[in-house]
Design a protein around this motif. Structure first.
Motif, mmCIF file in Angstrom:
data_model
loop_
_atom_site.group_PDB
_atom_site.id
_atom_site.type_symbol
_atom_site.label_atom_id
_atom_site.label_comp_id
_atom_site.label_asym_id
_atom_site.label_seq_id
_atom_site.Cartn_x
_atom_site.Cartn_y
_atom_site.Cartn_z
ATOM 1 N N ARG A 432 0.820 -1.226 0.000
ATOM 2 C CA ARG A 432 0.000 0.000 0.000
ATOM 3 C C ARG A 432 0.845 1.264 0.000
ATOM 4 O O ARG A 432 0.325 2.361 -0.231
ATOM 5 C CB ARG A 432 -0.936 0.002 1.217
ATOM 6 C CG ARG A 432 -2.161 -0.881 1.007
ATOM 7 C CD ARG A 432 -3.090 -0.837 2.196
ATOM 8 N NE ARG A 432 -4.315 -1.580 1.914
ATOM 9 C CZ ARG A 432 -5.175 -1.972 2.853
ATOM 10 N NH1 ARG A 432 -4.929 -1.718 4.131
ATOM 11 N NH2 ARG A 432 -6.268 -2.649 2.522
ATOM 12 N N LYS A 435 0.392 2.545 -3.331
ATOM 13 C CA LYS A 435 -0.981 2.790 -3.769
ATOM 14 C C LYS A 435 -1.913 2.750 -2.559
ATOM 15 O O LYS A 435 -2.264 1.681 -2.064
ATOM 16 C CB LYS A 435 -1.419 1.761 -4.817
ATOM 17 C CG LYS A 435 -2.770 2.095 -5.455
ATOM 18 C CD LYS A 435 -3.140 1.098 -6.541
ATOM 19 C CE LYS A 435 -4.480 1.519 -7.177
ATOM 20 N NZ LYS A 435 -4.920 0.548 -8.207
ATOM 21 N N LEU A 438 -5.272 0.603 -2.606
ATOM 22 C CA LEU A 438 -5.083 -0.756 -3.117
ATOM 23 C C LEU A 438 -6.205 -1.668 -2.641
ATOM 24 O O LEU A 438 -6.508 -1.748 -1.445
ATOM 25 C CB LEU A 438 -3.732 -1.300 -2.633
ATOM 26 C CG LEU A 438 -3.372 -2.728 -3.052
ATOM 27 C CD1 LEU A 438 -3.137 -2.791 -4.557
ATOM 28 C CD2 LEU A 438 -2.125 -3.196 -2.292
ATOM 29 N N THR A 439 -6.815 -2.369 -3.573
ATOM 30 C CA THR A 439 -7.891 -3.294 -3.216
ATOM 31 C C THR A 439 -7.311 -4.675 -2.921
ATOM 32 O O THR A 439 -6.182 -4.999 -3.299
ATOM 33 C CB THR A 439 -8.924 -3.423 -4.348
ATOM 34 O OG1 THR A 439 -8.294 -4.032 -5.488
ATOM 35 C CG2 THR A 439 -9.478 -2.058 -4.740
ATOM 36 N N GLU A 441 -8.257 -7.436 -4.183
ATOM 37 C CA GLU A 441 -8.117 -8.146 -5.452
ATOM 38 C C GLU A 441 -6.830 -7.758 -6.169
ATOM 39 O O GLU A 441 -6.095 -8.617 -6.676
ATOM 40 C CB GLU A 441 -9.324 -7.848 -6.342
ATOM 41 C CG GLU A 441 -9.320 -8.621 -7.645
ATOM 42 C CD GLU A 441 -10.532 -8.301 -8.510
ATOM 43 O OE1 GLU A 441 -10.543 -8.741 -9.672
ATOM 44 O OE2 GLU A 441 -11.460 -7.603 -8.025
ATOM 45 N N GLU A 442 -6.525 -6.450 -6.217
ATOM 46 C CA GLU A 442 -5.302 -5.975 -6.871
ATOM 47 C C GLU A 442 -4.062 -6.502 -6.150
ATOM 48 O O GLU A 442 -3.070 -6.882 -6.788
ATOM 49 C CB GLU A 442 -5.275 -4.441 -6.877
ATOM 50 C CG GLU A 442 -6.272 -3.801 -7.825
ATOM 51 C CD GLU A 442 -6.323 -2.292 -7.675
ATOM 52 O OE1 GLU A 442 -6.562 -1.610 -8.677
ATOM 53 O OE2 GLU A 442 -6.124 -1.803 -6.541
ATOM 54 N N MET A 443 -4.107 -6.511 -4.824
ATOM 55 C CA MET A 443 -2.981 -6.977 -4.023
ATOM 56 C C MET A 443 -2.681 -8.453 -4.310
ATOM 57 O O MET A 443 -1.533 -8.841 -4.554
ATOM 58 C CB MET A 443 -3.281 -6.775 -2.535
ATOM 59 C CG MET A 443 -2.215 -7.282 -1.587
ATOM 60 S SD MET A 443 -2.637 -6.932 0.134
ATOM 61 C CE MET A 443 -4.104 -7.962 0.332
ATOM 62 N N GLU A 445 -3.603 -10.230 -6.906
ATOM 63 C CA GLU A 445 -3.231 -10.418 -8.294
ATOM 64 C C GLU A 445 -1.751 -10.086 -8.509
ATOM 65 O O GLU A 445 -1.028 -10.814 -9.210
ATOM 66 C CB GLU A 445 -4.099 -9.533 -9.195
ATOM 67 C CG GLU A 445 -3.724 -9.561 -10.680
ATOM 68 C CD GLU A 445 -3.905 -10.941 -11.321
ATOM 69 O OE1 GLU A 445 -3.292 -11.166 -12.379
ATOM 70 O OE2 GLU A 445 -4.635 -11.771 -10.755
ATOM 71 N N ALA A 446 -1.287 -8.986 -7.894
ATOM 72 C CA ALA A 446 0.128 -8.594 -8.011
ATOM 73 C C ALA A 446 1.028 -9.656 -7.407
ATOM 74 O O ALA A 446 2.076 -9.997 -7.971
ATOM 75 C CB ALA A 446 0.351 -7.249 -7.337
ATOM 76 N N VAL A 489 1.918 -3.539 -8.494
ATOM 77 C CA VAL A 489 0.868 -2.710 -7.883
ATOM 78 C C VAL A 489 0.962 -1.276 -8.391
ATOM 79 O O VAL A 489 -0.043 -0.636 -8.702
ATOM 80 C CB VAL A 489 0.984 -2.737 -6.336
ATOM 81 C CG1 VAL A 489 0.155 -1.614 -5.711
ATOM 82 C CG2 VAL A 489 0.535 -4.085 -5.796
ATOM 83 N N LYS A 491 2.260 -0.088 -11.193
ATOM 84 C CA LYS A 491 1.857 -0.006 -12.597
ATOM 85 C C LYS A 491 2.326 1.286 -13.274
ATOM 86 O O LYS A 491 1.520 2.034 -13.840
ATOM 87 C CB LYS A 491 0.333 -0.143 -12.735
ATOM 88 C CG LYS A 491 -0.185 -1.537 -12.448
ATOM 89 C CD LYS A 491 -1.684 -1.641 -12.692
ATOM 90 C CE LYS A 491 -2.174 -3.057 -12.443
ATOM 91 N NZ LYS A 491 -3.633 -3.196 -12.635
#
Length: 586
Positions: A432, A435, A438-439, A441-443, A445-446, A489, A491
């Protein structure tokens, strides 16, 4: 005095949000000044009456004293509450300001100084500055209160008043001289303390390396040397302080003896009676100890305050360390094109890059290879503006990066180093940092892309696991994978891999390589790699030698056109594959 006032004004700015607390404890501190001025006179008169047999005054004196003590207790509670709020607020604001300023310092200046220099300023010096208004106000009001005793003595006997005034002047001069001499030695001691703090910090952070290198004895010797040096400086400072105190106490004893002789003489000539003489003598401690000590403590606080203020504000005022500078142009959208044009750079006059020239188009994947020290990592540091070239120009999307603001550069470039720093936070909070929103799901996925999700899920606290200072509970490969997840994350348009897969096993490296391949054509990717398998699929590979790009092209092109690259490929990648080696050599 001018220096002190200037520094007080600077510190005051950091406590503006807490002015009501400053006003409250100032009023409370001075509220009893009048009482303390009147109280000695009142007490002296009552004692005089008692000495003549008027014992009925005893009840009044007792009630007044009891009432004043209750008010003092209430005053103490209210002052402590307000001083704590004010101190905490100023301390927080100063620490934040210093921390922000340290982040602006050029990396070269950070590298050239011990971490203790900065740690001590954030903690010790900021604490010293935050205390000045509360402690200073307390000392000042105590001095003013003790002056009330002078007024009482003046009203009782003017001869003794003049002698007490003489005592105060002599002792104050000695205290001022002591603080000046000791203050100079204290500055030297603090510099040694900074070095010691930095060294002990390195011991904690590098404890594993110290053990693995079997360097415990050597490191302890370095620490012992540093501690002894600092202790010697502290001893010299304390020894000087003790010497002055011995002189001051001796002078005070002589002056107090003379006071007794003067009082005896005044009684003998009927200038005062024995009761008044006893009262005047009882003020001896307040005049020769309390008042002078309060003045001494205030001078000591101001001396320490000015030393700390100079250390903090030299950092905040751009006087001591060079600060990073950025332009004013802002790029809302970075494409990812950049160019090095005749770029030269040297570390301590040792040339690393020599008229470096190359271009990278947006969404290209470029590999950099070459011997250690050839300048590969320096290219990344210059591109991120961690360092600045001595000559030449670096362009980002056709604009000189010297003209761009910080966010346009570092907000669009992620660098994943060989030894990434992982903060003493949870895995989730480490991600975080780049970001805020940060959700979950994003965490996940990364972390999946970085091939570290399985390990995280095996931990008892999973993503809430605190990894320790520098990510100490993680292996080298896990730290690299977490840093790669952090990059995923963020990006950014440009991603730099600086030996970022060096600590990974072959299987995990293949997974990361696949993740990098999946990012191709969407991001501008630059890769420095010791393992050439990491870069053989790059759109272009640059071979660097002696600070210059001597050849560039695809893997197949370099095998044909660059003997140095071919030799590197054979020696490092194909040494265990004789059949493939012979094929390449043909």
């Amino acid at each position: 005095m001018k220096e002190t006032m200037d520094n007080l004004k600077k510190v005051y700015k950091y406590g503006k949000d807490y002015n009501k607390n400053l006003i409250a404890f100032t009023i409370l501190s001075f509220a009893f000044v009048v009482v303390n001025v009147i109280y000695p006179i009142f007490t002296a008169k009552q004692i005089t009456y008692l000495s003549t047999g008027l014992f009925k005054q005893l009840a009044i004196v007792t009630l007044v004293v009891f009432g004043l003590e209750l008010l003092r207790i209430l005053r103490m509670i209210l002052i402590k509450r307000n001083t704590q709020v004010y101190f905490t607020g100023v301390f927080k604001n100063l620490q934040l300001a210093v921390s922000k300023e340290i982040l602006k310092i050029k990396v070269s200046d950070i590298d050239n100084n011990s971490s203790g220099v900065f740690i001590e300023r954030i903690n010790g010096d900021c604490s010293q500055l935050s205390h000045i208004f509360t402690i200073g106000c307390g000392n000042l009001t105590a001095i003013v209160s003790n002056l009330g005793i002078f007024i009482a003595i003046f009203l009782i006997n003017k001869y003794i008043f003049l002698y007490y005034l003489f005592i105060s002047i002599v002792l104050t001069i000695l205290h001022v001289l002591k603080n000046k001499v000791v203050g100079n030695k204290d500055k030297i001691y603090r510099r040694k303390k900074d070095h010691n703090v930095g060294l002990t910090s390195e011991l904690v952070r590098g404890v594993r390396d110290v053990k693995m290198l079997n360097a415990k004895e050597s490191f302890i010797k370095e620490i012992e040397k540093s501690i002894n040096d600092g202790a010697q400086r502290q001893f010299e400072m304390r020894n000087t302080d003790t010497g002055f105190l011995a002189i001051i106490q001796t002078v005070k004893a002589v002056l107090e003896t003379i006071l007794i002789l003067i009082l005896i003489y005044l009684v003998s000539i009927d200038n005062i009676n024995i009761g008044t003489a006893l009262i005047l003598h009882s003020y001896k401690h307040e005049i020769t100890s309390n008042l002078i000590e309060q003045i001494g403590r205030l001078l000591e606080e101001l001396k320490n305050f000015n030393i700390s203020a100079n250390r903090v504000f030299s950092l905040l005022g751009n006087n001591e360390f060079k600060k990073e500078t950025f332009g004013k142009k802002h790029l809302d959208k970075v494409e990812g094109n950049f160019e090095f044009k005749n770029v030269e750079f040297a570390y301590d006059k040792e040339k690393i890059l020599d008229k470096m020239n190359f271009k990278v188009k947006a969404n290209e994947t470029i590999g950099f290879v070459g011997k250690s020290g050839a300048g590969k990592t320096t290219i990344f540091n210059l591109l991120c503006k961690m360092y600045e070239p001595q000559k030449g120009t670096i362009y980002l999307d056709g604009i000189d990066i010297q003209e761009l603001d910080e966010d346009s550069i570092r907000g669009n470039i992620t660098i994943i180093s060989q030894n990434p720093y992982i903060f003493n936070l949870s895995i989730k909070d480490n991600l975080r940092l780049v970001k805020d929103d940060l959700t979950e799901e994003e965490m996940k996925e990364a972390c999946h892309l970085a091939c570290i999700d399985d390990y995280i899920e095996s931990l008892p606290e999973k993503y809430d696991t605190v990894v320790g200072e520098g990510g100490v509970i993680l292996s080298g490969g896990q730290r690299q994978r977490l840093a790669i997840a952090r990059a995923f994350v963020q990006k950014t348009e440009i991603i730099l891999f600086d030996e970022a897969t060096s600590a990974l096993d072959n299987e995990t490296q293949q997974k990361i390589q696949q993740a990098i391949n999946n990012m191709k054509k969407e991001y501008t990717i630059l890769i420095i790699a010791h393992r050439l398998t990491t870069i053989i699929n790059c759109d272009k590979i640059c071979f660097i030698e002696n600070g210059k790009i001597i050849a560039s092209g695809t893997h197949e092109e370099l095998l044909k056109s660059c003997p140095e690259y071919k030799h590197l490929y054979i020696s490092e990648i194909l040494k265990n594959d004789e059949e493939e080696k012979q094929k390449v050599e043909k």
